[in-house]
Design an enzyme around this catalytic site. Structure first.
Site, PDB file in Angstrom:
ATOM      1  CG  ASP A 155      -1.872   1.079   1.316  1.00  0.00           C
ATOM      2  OD1 ASP A 155      -2.718   1.133   0.417  1.00  0.00           O
ATOM      3  OD2 ASP A 155      -1.799   1.905   2.254  1.00  0.00           O
ATOM      4  CD  GLU A 197      -2.519   2.274  -3.413  1.00  0.00           C
ATOM      5  OE1 GLU A 197      -3.474   3.010  -3.691  1.00  0.00           O
ATOM      6  OE2 GLU A 197      -1.758   2.498  -2.455  1.00  0.00           O
TER       7      GLU A 197
HETATM    8  C1  GLC Z   1      -4.040   3.453  -0.228  1.00  0.00           C
HETATM    9  C2  GLC Z   1      -5.389   2.798  -0.050  1.00  0.00           C
HETATM   10  C3  GLC Z   1      -6.355   3.802   0.479  1.00  0.00           C
HETATM   11  C4  GLC Z   1      -5.856   4.322   1.806  1.00  0.00           C
HETATM   12  C5  GLC Z   1      -4.422   4.835   1.697  1.00  0.00           C
HETATM   13  C6  GLC Z   1      -3.803   5.018   3.044  1.00  0.00           C
HETATM   14  O1  GLC Z   1      -4.058   4.432  -1.183  1.00  0.00           O
HETATM   15  O2  GLC Z   1      -5.817   2.241  -1.256  1.00  0.00           O
HETATM   16  O3  GLC Z   1      -7.648   3.266   0.612  1.00  0.00           O
HETATM   17  O4  GLC Z   1      -6.698   5.348   2.261  1.00  0.00           O
HETATM   18  O5  GLC Z   1      -3.581   3.942   0.993  1.00  0.00           O
HETATM   19  O6  GLC Z   1      -3.452   3.768   3.598  1.00  0.00           O
END
Ligand code: GLC
Length: 657
Positions: free
Chosen positions: A289, A331
């Site tokens: 993430d 991500e």
């Molecule tokens: C990523 C997740 C999102 C979250 C963020 C902080 O972007 O997809 O949902 O709010 O990280 O962890």
């Protein structure tokens, strides 16, 4: 003064043999693969670690501990998982396969809890799903959870979902069915209820050094000058005052998500052990993430810094040694050129993240739907088509997050449009203000920042495609048109090259759910409008012909089956776009050897005419094309004749000699 770390040669000749002996590894038998791959990776692991932590006083001890973590993780890896690793290795790059199709879902909102999941798997299998992304399920305080992305214990399943044993049982069921699993590793931050944060609050300096904490505003102010805000409406600023600790702490996302300090090698090691723990659970793809944020440097945006890439490369090397069947998804929802860097660059090309979200194309697809034109999308391809062989995209129409319009202004400008006005148009098109004139979409703006004019978009696929409005008005033809749009959007994402990830609920056309507004733990975050609580009565309507659920589900099922039946749709980095002879029509060519498929999409609300010349221009010698979507055969006409595409129509053509 930095203490030099023992040389690589020193580690290889002295320390490694000691470590192997200390752990009684069977060098000729069951541990052979591990030991070999450890030796092979060691120069890189050493170099990367050294780059980040070489100047740290206890670098050598920390490096030895890192090696111990790898050995520990290998020893913990079950025989069954080692066989699964072997099975994947024999398939080549297993995750490029056209046979994988994923769904991302919240366990509680989809099936109640982990124990409820196995009973729902047939619904997914029938659709053609064999890969699940379970949204975060580790312990996370209710009310300060960010949908599970504020983790207070990385190794404990939150009781809302069940137990670690329930998770293991589900993984077993999935593996027996040949399914794959993706879980999240929230690397950038922890909940402020994590035991490290609790110790930091209690004044323990060792744990305060796990985070970025400051006694006054000097350093935070310096950081703030260059750092953007991620949630400007619900969580402005990047620092939070912690009264218990009497210090400021860096909180880039929400105030309850404390950013970890990866300059501290202890943090790296602790998080690596968590990663390896997930590997040993049987996770096939680890979704890291927010990797763009993991390294902080005052005076910069604190995003996409070179050290963030070094960290990811180090993680990749370690995972390859100790958990070789697990691949990594970064991500990184950042600018197109920046996203590409997460696949690795230079000598690390294709050796960083195995997957990235195709966030650029996802957003461009919404751009095309609103504008009815393909030029901005085509202008951005120069960057995204450079994805290195052996890596892949997660392709999607939307996910649990907002839709950001993060592509380059230059792509818009080259299409002859003013970037500011074009983005304004898109935001107006997708957000429902109550007096909408031009758009059937029903979304809302997320995280509007009045200082920068930025905003992203929330809303389900169906609502953004006009279904909510059409249902409200009881407008039959508009309902049909929105279903057509939903399926075209899905088709575009599914054949794009990469692993398609359907967002749960979209398979039966869920529209926005506004009930989150009544829930104080969610009402500050409108992303909840597109995270439905599944009503299985609605889902079961997909079995009744004539319902909209039936049409959406069956259409999606057909698309997934089609992709699965044709190896040319594997992600061999085999995508090109046809020349835009019609500005409303996007034509994707997937090819391998002499095999070709033409995926043609009309993004306009009107009928589109595409000269047959486009196929000849591609060197196509066939005289006929079989469309797998409508199951029909068409004859390629002369150059002045046209393929006629209905509004939002699409074709998946295979040439027939
Ligand atoms: C990523 C997740 C999102 C979250 C963020 C902080 O972007 O997809 O949902 O709010 O990280 O962890």
């Amino acid at each position: 003064m930095s203490t030099p770390i023992l040389s690589l040669e020193g580690f290889l000749s002295e320390k490694i043999p000691q470590l192997l002996q200390e752990h009684a590894l069977d060098l000729k038998g069951k541990d052979k693969r591990f030991v070999e791959s450890l030796h092979l990776a060691l120069p890189k692991v050493y170099q990367l670690f050294h780059e980040l932590y070489g100047a740290f006083p206890e670098a050598e001890t920390q490096f030895l501990e890192l090696l111990r973590s790898l050995i520990w993780s290998h020893k913990e890896r079950s025989h069954a998982l080692q066989e699964r690793d072997q099975f994947k290795a024999e398939k080549g790059i297993w995750f490029l396969s056209n046979e994988l199709a994923g769904m991302s879902l919240y366990v509680d909102r989809f099936a109640g809890n982990l124990k409820g999941m196995p009973a729902k798997i047939p619904h997914l299998e029938e659709l053609g799903i064999n890969f699940l992304h379970l949204m975060p399920i580790m312990e996370s305080p209710l009310g300060e959870s960010d949908g599970g992305y504020a983790v207070s214990d990385f190794r404990k399943v939150d009781p809302r979902f069940g137990t670690l044993e329930d998770l293991k049982a589900l993984i077993q069921v999935m593996q027996n069915k040949g399914m794959y699993l993706m879980l999240d590793m929230v690397l950038n931050h922890t909940s402020h209820h994590h035991e490290w944060a609790k110790k930091a609050k209690a004044g323990d300096p060792e744990y305060q050094a796990f985070y970025h904490t400051y006694e006054d505003r000097w350093v935070p102010n310096e950081f703030e000058q260059a750092m953007p805000e991620i949630f400007p409406e619900s969580a402005p600023g990047n620092f939070t005052w912690c009264e218990e600790m009497k210090r400021w702490v860096m909180t880039v996302f929400h105030s309850y998500q404390w950013d970890l300090n990866f300059r501290n090698p202890q943090v790296f090691r602790a998080m690596l052990e968590n990663i390896l723990f997930y590997g040993n659970l049987g996770v096939d793809v680890l979704r890291i993430d927010a990797p763009a944020f993991i390294w902080k440097q005052a005076g910069t945006s604190c995003q996409n810094l070179p050290q963030a890439h070094t960290l990811l490369r180090l993680i990749k090397q370690c995972v390859q040694v100790a958990s070789p069947g697990m691949t990594i998804l970064g991500e990184a929802i950042v600018a197109p050129k920046e996203i590409m860097n997460y696949f690795g660059t230079g000598e690390y090309v294709a050796q960083e993240c195995d997957f990235a979200y195709h966030a650029t194309q996802m957003a461009l697809q919404w751009d095309m739907l609103a504008s009815g034109e393909t030029q901005v999308m085509l202008n951005a391809q120069e960057d995204v088509l450079k994805k290195p062989y052996g890596t892949s995209w997660i392709t999607y129409t939307r996910c649990h997050d907002d839709i950001g319009l993060g592509y380059e202004d230059a792509s818009i400008a080259r299409a002859g449009k003013d970037p500011y006005l074009h983005r304004k148009f898109l935001k107006e098109y997708y957000s429902y203000s109550g007096n909408q004139w031009m758009s059937p979409a029903r979304g809302v703006l997320f995280s509007s920042n009045p200082k920068t004019g930025d905003a992203r978009i929330s809303g389900t696929l169906a609502s953004l495609c006009g279904l909510e409005k059409a249902l409200f008005e009881g407008n039959g033809p508009a309902i049909e048109l929105s279903i057509q749009k939903i399926l075209m959007m899905q088709a575009h994402a599914i054949f794009l090259g990469g692993l398609p990830m359907i967002f749960y609920g979209d398979e039966v056309g869920y529209i926005n759910d506004y009930s989150y507004q009544q829930d104080p733990s969610k009402n500050y975050d409108n992303r909840w409008m597109h995270r439905p609580l599944i009503d299985w009565e609605k889902v079961n309507r997909r079995k009744t012909e004539g319902t909209l659920e039936f049409q959406v589900y069956e259409g999606l099922k057909k698309l997934l089956a089609l992709r699965k039946s044709q190896p040319v749709f594997s992600d061999w980095s085999n995508c090109t776009w046809m020349n835009p002879h019609n500005i409303h029509v996007a034509g994707l060519v997937r090819s391998r050897g002499s095999e070709r498929r033409y995926c043609i999409y009309n993004f306009s609300e009107s009928t589109a005419y595409l000269t047959w010349y486009v196929f000849r221009e591609q060197g196509e010698s066939a005289t006929q094309l079989h469309d797998h979507w409508t199951d029909s055969l068409v004859t390629i006409g002369s150059d002045q004749e046209h393929l006629i595409l209905e509004p939002y129509g699409f074709r998946i053509f295979e040439p027939k000699a």
